[in-house]
Design a protein around this motif. Structure first.
Motif, short mmCIF file in Angstrom:
data_model
loop_
_atom_site.label_atom_id
_atom_site.label_comp_id
_atom_site.label_asym_id
_atom_site.label_seq_id
_atom_site.Cartn_x
_atom_site.Cartn_y
_atom_site.Cartn_z
N LEU A 1 0.81 -1.22 0.00
CA LEU A 1 0.00 0.00 0.00
C LEU A 1 0.84 1.27 0.00
CD1 LEU A 1 -3.01 0.56 -0.07
CD2 LEU A 1 -3.05 0.47 2.41
N ALA B 1 0.42 11.17 6.04
CA ALA B 1 0.16 12.54 5.59
C ALA B 1 -1.31 12.87 5.77
CB ALA B 1 0.59 12.70 4.13
N ASP C 1 -14.21 6.82 1.01
CA ASP C 1 -13.10 6.15 0.33
C ASP C 1 -12.64 4.96 1.17
OD1 ASP C 1 -10.92 6.99 -1.95
OD2 ASP C 1 -9.95 5.97 -0.26
N VAL D 1 2.28 2.99 2.40
CA VAL D 1 1.93 4.01 3.40
C VAL D 1 2.80 3.93 4.65
CG1 VAL D 1 -0.46 4.26 2.67
CG2 VAL D 1 0.12 2.51 4.36
N VAL E 1 -9.59 3.96 1.73
CA VAL E 1 -8.41 4.22 2.56
C VAL E 1 -8.27 5.67 3.04
CG1 VAL E 1 -7.01 2.31 1.71
CG2 VAL E 1 -6.92 4.50 0.53
N MET E 2 -8.82 6.63 2.28
CA MET E 2 -8.65 8.03 2.69
C MET E 2 -9.67 8.42 3.76
SD MET E 2 -6.09 9.46 1.26
CE MET E 2 -6.37 11.23 1.28
N ASN F 1 2.92 8.84 1.32
CA ASN F 1 2.89 9.96 2.25
C ASN F 1 3.78 11.12 1.81
OD1 ASN F 1 1.31 8.97 4.68
ND2 ASN F 1 2.73 7.29 4.28
N ASN G 1 6.68 6.45 -1.66
CA ASN G 1 5.92 6.46 -0.41
C ASN G 1 4.75 7.41 -0.62
OD1 ASN G 1 4.88 7.07 2.12
ND2 ASN G 1 6.88 7.03 3.13
#
Lengths: 403, 88
Positions: free
Chosen positions: A204, A299, A261, A206, A263-264, B56, B54
């Protein structure tokens, strides 16, 4: 409606093998995150995590039973035993039919899945361990806790990714409050730190390669953890009658769904859960002294969560302390809310606010008092614990001391 | 090389490859963060490379995602074994 209190707590996680050690680590702002150690870890792109260390299953379980326990069940059982002991209980204090158990998990017996797949795919074997299914089923931890303590009442597992523990504890709270049961063991457990489990997460993109830095401008992702947290929930009346230690009163709980969503996260969904918990608790925003944030260090989460807290708390958001303890113990996914609830109990009982460690640069998108790096001494009246899951399923708990 | 990348991105964006030009950005094609992760996975699988990325910090990975042409050039460098600006 009946008032519901927490009378016992137990945990095992990367910070410590018990509650006292976890409190000490949170007070000291210590990290439990380090290099991952398990077979094939050298093939991972992300080499760090909050792994449980120094845990010897043989010291806790007989050999014949141990064969039935995936690590996520082992973690849940030791946490439940500590919780019962800290509640001063050697057995259920009432009718077994009036006690239940709700546990959260996202991956269930993920280590067992990993081992079985390795056997049949990588090693070319045509047989797996006979207990593969009873070990891997996500309800195994809950069922073994029920067996350990002879719990006959409502018992089940909830799986809402990163919000599983909060959903479990919140539902248990509602069932005691409504009179459906007299007491519950509730919490969450997770053990996905194995090669297959981590590879799935790597996909993913992340995860951070170098550390969890919630609310920092330099944050670049989450760091996985493992472990469990379990709590004993009873009515205030019963707890007082038997002279039980009272760690906190659960005042309110709310759930929401983003329907957005997969994932968001969404500001609106998170805000509805926070507002719902305050309303359910009958608490005003300015009564909340501390929020244990979901604070994953991604993020998106930290920016969205900051906006949601501001949206609900308004000007009170300028004064509330918010910290993300995932920077210390990692993200336990289905078990995370249970371990994070300990930071809330620490705030209420010892007036210590666990810090957000690894903070190195303010982010204007996260303009809250995130208690950077060093724990703070502060009296708080009431607290919130946020959990916002992949899939947009949110669960927020509100707690206070008993007045 | 560029045609193969174009095909991959077109497939993920549910477009016909003939509609795509090297100057187009991934945002223009409506690729969200999950779509981007899928594009990168498809590129890694087809070229046998590992792309530092990434979600992020998409700009910090040194892999240029600013346009379809930029992606093609970045993949070319990786296939040739040249390091990207920094490792994710």
């Amino acid at each position: 409606m009946r008032r519901v209190v927490i009378t016992g707590a137990g945990t095992i996680n990367a910070l410590a093998l018990d509650v006292a050690g976890t409190y000490a680590a949170m007070r000291d702002g210590r990290s439990g995150i380090g290099p991952l150690e398990f077979p094939d870890a050298d093939r991972l792109l992300i080499g760090i995590g909050g792994q449980v260390r120094g845990f010897d299953p043989a010291a806790h379980f007989e050999g014949s039973k141990r064969a039935l326990y995936d690590p996520f069940t082992q973690f849940a059982l030791v946490a439940a035993r500590e919780a019962m002991a800290s509640a001063g209980l050697e057995a259920l204090p009432g009718a077994a039919e009036r006690w239940g158990c709700i546990m959260g998990t996202a991956g269930g017996g993920n280590a067992t899945v990993n081992e079985a797949f390795r056997a049949v795919f990588a090693e070319g074997r045509n047989r797996v361990h006979p207990f593969t299914v009873p070990r891997l089923m996500p309800n195994a931890a809950c069922s073994h806790i029920a067996m350990d303590w002879g719990i006959f009442g409502p018992s089940f597992t909830v799986s809402t990714a990163c919000a599983s523990s909060n959903h479990a504890i919140g539902l248990a709270f509602q069932m005691v409050r409504s009179g459906m049961v007299d007491g519950m063991l509730a919490g969450g457990s997770e053990s996905m730190l194995n090669f297959g489990g981590l590879k799935a997460w790597e996909g993913l993109r992340v995860m951070s390669p170098d550390g969890c830095r919630p609310f920092s401008r330099t944050r670049n992702g989450m760091v996985q953890g493992e472990g469990a947290g379990v709590f004993v929930l009873e009515t205030l009346e019963a707890a007082q009658a038997r002279g039980a230690p009272i760690l906190a009163e659960i005042r309110g709980f709310a759930m929401s769904s983003d329907a957005g969503d997969i994932v968001m996260p969404s500001v609106d969904g998170a805000a509805r859960a926070i507002r719902g918990a305050l309303d359910d608790a009958g608490l005003a925003p300015d009564q909340i002294g501390y929020i244990n944030a979901h604070g994953t260090g991604t993020a998106a989460n930290d920016r969205i969560e900051s906006l949601a807290i501001r949206q609900v708390l308004g000007s009170a958001a300028d004064r509330v302390m918010v910290s993300a303890t995932k920077a210390m113990h990692g993200h336990l996914i289905g078990g995370t809310g249970a371990v994070e609830l300990l930071a809330c109990l620490l705030a209420l009982n010892e007036s210590i606010i666990a810090p957000t460690i690894n903070f190195d640069e303010p982010d204007p998108d996260c303009d809250l008092d995130i208690v950077p790096n060093v724990a703070r001494r502060a009296e708080v009246e009431a607290v919130l614990s946020n959990a916002f899951a992949f899939g947009g399923l949110n669960a927020v708990l509100a707690l206070s001391s008993v007045k | 090389m560029q045609d193969r990348i174009l095909d991959i991105i077109a497939r993920e964006a549910l477009r016909d490859p003939s509609e795509l030009t090297p100057e187009m950005t991934l945002e223009e094609l409506g690729l969200d963060s999950l779509g981007l992760v899928e594009v990168i996975f498809a590129i890694e699988e087809s070229f046998g490379i590992s792309v530092p990325f990434n979600a992020n910090a998409p700009d910090a990975s040194g892999f240029d995602l600013s346009s379809i042409g930029a992606v093609a050039r970045a993949v070319e460098r990786l296939v040739m074994g040249q390091p990207t600006a920094q490792v994710a």
